[in-house]
Write a protein that holds these residues in place. Structure first.
Motif, PDB file in Angstrom:
ATOM      1  N   TYR A  89       0.854  -1.184   0.000  1.00  0.00           N
ATOM      2  CA  TYR A  89       0.000   0.000   0.000  1.00  0.00           C
ATOM      3  C   TYR A  89       0.891   1.237   0.000  1.00  0.00           C
ATOM      4  O   TYR A  89       2.048   1.173   0.412  1.00  0.00           O
ATOM      5  N   PRO A  90       0.371   2.380  -0.403  1.00  0.00           N
ATOM      6  CA  PRO A  90       1.178   3.603  -0.332  1.00  0.00           C
ATOM      7  C   PRO A  90       1.723   3.818   1.083  1.00  0.00           C
ATOM      8  O   PRO A  90       1.009   3.642   2.061  1.00  0.00           O
ATOM      9  N   ASP A 115       7.976   5.958  -1.624  1.00  0.00           N
ATOM     10  CA  ASP A 115       6.776   6.683  -2.016  1.00  0.00           C
ATOM     11  C   ASP A 115       6.918   8.124  -1.544  1.00  0.00           C
ATOM     12  O   ASP A 115       7.252   8.366  -0.382  1.00  0.00           O
ATOM     13  N   GLU A 117       4.927  11.908  -1.492  1.00  0.00           N
ATOM     14  CA  GLU A 117       3.762  12.746  -1.743  1.00  0.00           C
ATOM     15  C   GLU A 117       4.257  14.179  -1.912  1.00  0.00           C
ATOM     16  O   GLU A 117       4.995  14.697  -1.077  1.00  0.00           O
ATOM     17  N   SER A 122      -0.131  14.772  -5.354  1.00  0.00           N
ATOM     18  CA  SER A 122       0.231  13.605  -6.169  1.00  0.00           C
ATOM     19  C   SER A 122       1.234  12.736  -5.409  1.00  0.00           C
ATOM     20  O   SER A 122       2.039  13.238  -4.614  1.00  0.00           O
ATOM     21  N   GLN A 159       3.044   6.696 -10.902  1.00  0.00           N
ATOM     22  CA  GLN A 159       2.144   7.503 -10.079  1.00  0.00           C
ATOM     23  C   GLN A 159       1.154   6.557  -9.434  1.00  0.00           C
ATOM     24  O   GLN A 159       0.520   5.740 -10.112  1.00  0.00           O
ATOM     25  N   GLU A 161      -1.165   7.741  -6.865  1.00  0.00           N
ATOM     26  CA  GLU A 161      -2.374   8.501  -6.525  1.00  0.00           C
ATOM     27  C   GLU A 161      -2.292   9.857  -7.135  1.00  0.00           C
ATOM     28  O   GLU A 161      -1.263  10.383  -7.422  1.00  0.00           O
TER      29      GLU A 161
END
Length: 161
Positions: A89-90, A115, A117, A122, A159, A161
């Motif tokens: 998961y992110p 990851d 953000e 984004s 990407q 999200e």
């Protein structure tokens, strides 16, 4: 990973959505599973290993599924396939960023994934990030500057999200 399970669809409805996340092995010589298939219905066997003189039923997990090398290798290969198809998961909420361009980030040393953000909301995943690159990123006086110099355009990106 399912081994000799009495189900008609290994993994259930989840396997139709994510077939690469399900593995199953049932030996052709598993007498118990043959009876289950005949009486109640179950997925057909998908491995034809040798009969096992130590286990007449062919249903013992250890003696009939894990000790025979060919079958243990098949189970291992299917487990590897499933593991390689798992995606974390992110991980962005692990650490807040100290940057004017980055909002938060998260890292997995197991999968070598970072990851990030960005302030616009984004989220991007960078693959192949070594622990030393991550350490440099987290300890940088300018995380945004380190990102631009050492990570952006240097790693596979997607990407999320």
């Amino acid at each position: 990973m399912q081994i000799a399970t009495p189900v008609d669809i290994p993994g259930g409805t989840l396997s139709t959505l994510y077939p690469d996340l399900i593995g199953h092995v049932t030996n052709e010589h598993d007498v118990i599973m043959q009876l289950v298939r005949e009486l109640f219905g179950a997925a057909p066997s998908n491995f034809n290993g040798p009969e096992n003189p130590i286990d007449e039923t062919g249903h013992s997990l250890e003696d009939s599924y894990l000790i025979p090398q060919e079958q243990a290798l098949e189970i291992s290969n299917q487990m590897k396939k499933v593991a390689y198809n798992l995606t974390p998961y992110p991980m962005i909420e692990q650490c807040p960023a100290s940057s004017s361009a980055l909002s938060a980030f998260g890292y997995s040393s197991i999968n070598s994934l970072l990851d990030i953000e960005f302030l616009d909301g984004s989220i991007y995943r960078y693959s192949g990030i070594t622990p030393s690159i991550f350490t440099g990123f987290i300890n940088a006086s300018s995380q945004g500057g380190y990102f631009n110099s050492n990570i952006r355009n240097n790693y596979t990106t997607s990407q999320i999200e």
